[in-house]
Design a protein around this motif. Structure first.
Motif, mmCIF file in Angstrom:
data_model
loop_
_atom_site.group_PDB
_atom_site.id
_atom_site.type_symbol
_atom_site.label_atom_id
_atom_site.label_comp_id
_atom_site.label_asym_id
_atom_site.label_seq_id
_atom_site.Cartn_x
_atom_site.Cartn_y
_atom_site.Cartn_z
ATOM 1 N N LYS A 39 0.834 -1.196 0.000
ATOM 2 C CA LYS A 39 0.000 0.000 0.000
ATOM 3 C C LYS A 39 0.871 1.249 0.000
ATOM 4 N N ILE A 40 0.555 2.186 -0.918
ATOM 5 C CA ILE A 40 1.322 3.426 -1.063
ATOM 6 C C ILE A 40 0.405 4.598 -0.743
ATOM 7 N N PRO A 71 -3.391 18.426 -6.925
ATOM 8 C CA PRO A 71 -4.128 17.242 -7.409
ATOM 9 C C PRO A 71 -3.538 16.635 -8.675
ATOM 10 N N MET A 72 -2.941 17.447 -9.534
ATOM 11 C CA MET A 72 -2.342 16.922 -10.753
ATOM 12 C C MET A 72 -1.124 16.061 -10.431
ATOM 13 N N GLU A 121 -0.060 8.576 -8.793
ATOM 14 C CA GLU A 121 -0.922 7.392 -8.721
ATOM 15 C C GLU A 121 -0.809 6.563 -9.994
ATOM 16 N N ARG A 122 -0.768 7.242 -11.165
ATOM 17 C CA ARG A 122 -0.642 6.509 -12.427
ATOM 18 C C ARG A 122 0.684 5.763 -12.516
ATOM 19 N N MET A 123 1.737 6.375 -12.019
ATOM 20 C CA MET A 123 3.057 5.723 -12.066
ATOM 21 C C MET A 123 3.088 4.433 -11.232
ATOM 22 N N ASN A 145 1.419 -1.657 -10.009
ATOM 23 C CA ASN A 145 2.102 -2.602 -9.111
ATOM 24 C C ASN A 145 1.685 -2.479 -7.637
ATOM 25 N N TYR A 146 0.979 -1.388 -7.295
ATOM 26 C CA TYR A 146 0.691 -1.160 -5.882
ATOM 27 C C TYR A 146 -0.737 -0.644 -5.700
ATOM 28 N N SER A 147 -1.210 -0.758 -4.469
ATOM 29 C CA SER A 147 -2.485 -0.156 -4.087
ATOM 30 C C SER A 147 -2.187 1.263 -3.605
ATOM 31 N N VAL A 148 -2.781 2.283 -4.275
ATOM 32 C CA VAL A 148 -2.384 3.676 -4.033
ATOM 33 C C VAL A 148 -3.550 4.474 -3.478
#
Length: 402
Positions: free
Chosen positions: A3-4, A11-12, A18-20, A24-27
């Motif tokens: 979890k990240i 916000p941008m 988040e897209r990056m 692989n992770y829960s963001v």
């Protein structure tokens, strides 16, 4: 999946981060320092991507507070800042961060840094589990050594015990030290006795000991186990079923403990038989000795009386023959006959003297045998008495670890 938590007031920027990481992770993301604290009340992220410049509280203060509250024990922090000078990096390190990355972020660099910290956390978790297992192994080994030490001391001490009561007391001291609630039934010389660590045995416990005696060496039912040997049956009433390791250790120790008790009871039984036989033998020897002494005295008295009677008879015959008026040759023949008969009788009396001497020798040997048997009885009694003063080591606190 790790979890990240992304922390940034733009916000941008949050969307870009988040897209990056989303593949692989829960963001999750928040936009302020106070929002971080609220998030931590319900969640524990694996990695926090923390911006330095926040509208309410700067990232350094957020990190320091999380660290002081113990929130970062299992969470890593990566600072994100447009300032990459050395002072900023040092301040990030001092506040408790794990890494630093400059804006604008390179996606590969970000994923790589998050991956390293995530792998480090997993590695630390494995090390922690390994350490926990190692500590448990050490504790188990120490416990086993302590228990084995107690059993070995009990075995050594048991050789100084010469009565069933003493052996049972020492046995209960050991079993109590091992945390076991037990009752026992002993059988020595076909006499059964019952013992409990609480003092008095319950009727149902006595019945169980008798009923299960022929059920094999081990008989398990629920949290109870009965162990049967030729001279003893032991019922454990609180086997540790909820602790498999300790249960296994106890099952391994019980044969050694009960086997030792059984062996000592066998020796006590043999010692009792020797003592009983020795006492019976002493009594028999004393009876034989008294009888032979009476016979010897009677034989000696009769021999003395017979000798006196023969001499008196010879004197009387000589006077009587002279009064008969026999011819000289007739008188000589009669006297010779009487003398020969007296000589034969005296020879028989001499043989009686030999028997008398033999009886005296037998009495001497019997007296020596009685004295030897008396010493055997005295030694056994002394050993039994001295054992009562022996110190019990099964309940001592200074157990040597092997």
């Amino acid at each position: 999946m790790a979890k990240i938590l992304v922390v940034d007031d733009d916000p941008m920027v949050r969307m870009a981060h988040e897209r990056m990481l989303a593949d692989n992770y829960s963001v999750d993301s928040v936009d302020s320092g106070n929002a971080v604290f609220s998030f931590f009340e319900q969640n524990k992220p694996d990695v926090v991507l923390l911006d330095v410049d926040l509208p309410d509280i700067n990232g350094f203060e957020v990190c320091e507070r999380l660290a002081s509250e113990g929130q970062l024990a299992e969470t890593s922090v990566i600072f994100v800042s447009a300032h990459s000078d050395i002072d900023t990096r040092i301040q990030a390190f001092n506040s408790g961060a794990d890494d630093f990355i400059s804006k604008p972020l390179d996606p590969e660099e970000l994923v790589s840094k998050v991956k390293v910290l995530d792998e480090r956390k997993k590695s630390m978790a494995r090390i922690k589990n390994d350490l926990k297992d190692a500590q448990q192994t050490v504790l188990t080994a120490m416990s086993t050594s302590s228990e084995l030490g107690r059993v070995m001391q009990f075995v050594e001490h048991s050789f100084s015990l010469h009565s069933t009561a003493e052996l049972m007391k020492s046995s209960f001291d050991l079993l109590n030290a091992l945390g076991l609630s037990t009752v026992m039934m002993t059988e020595v010389n076909r006499v059964r006795d019952y013992f409990s660590h609480e003092g008095a045995i319950k009727p149902i416990e006595q019945e169980l000991l008798e009923v299960l005696r022929d059920k094999g060496r081990f008989y398990d039912f629920k949290m109870r186990t009965q162990v049967n040997y030729s001279h003893i049956s032991l019922l454990v009433k609180n086997m540790p079923l909820n602790d498999p390791d300790r249960y296994g250790r106890i099952k391994d120790l019980l044969p050694a403990i009960v086997g030792c008790i059984n062996s000592r009871l066998s020796e006590i039984e043999a010692q009792q038989n020797v003592l009983m036989q020795a006492q019976e033998l002493i009594h028999s020897f004393e009876v034989i000795q008294m009888t032979m002494r009476s016979l010897t005295e009677s034989l000696g008295n009769n021999q003395h009386k017979a000798t006196e009677r023969l001499h008196k008879m010879v004197d009387e015959l000589q006077v009587f023959i002279q009064r008969l008026g026999l011819e000289e040759d007739q008188e000589e023949r009669v006297i010779k006959y009487v003398d020969d008969s007296v000589e034969d009788s005296l020879a028989l009396l001499d043989a009686g003297e030999t028997i008398f001497t033999s009886f005296e020798n037998i009495l001497t040997h019997l007296q020596e045998t009685v004295e030897k048997q008396g010493k055997v009885v005295e030694r056994i009694s002394r050993d039994q008495s001295s054992s009562q003063n022996a110190s019990d080591v099964a309940d001592s606190l200074d157990i040597e670890l092997f």
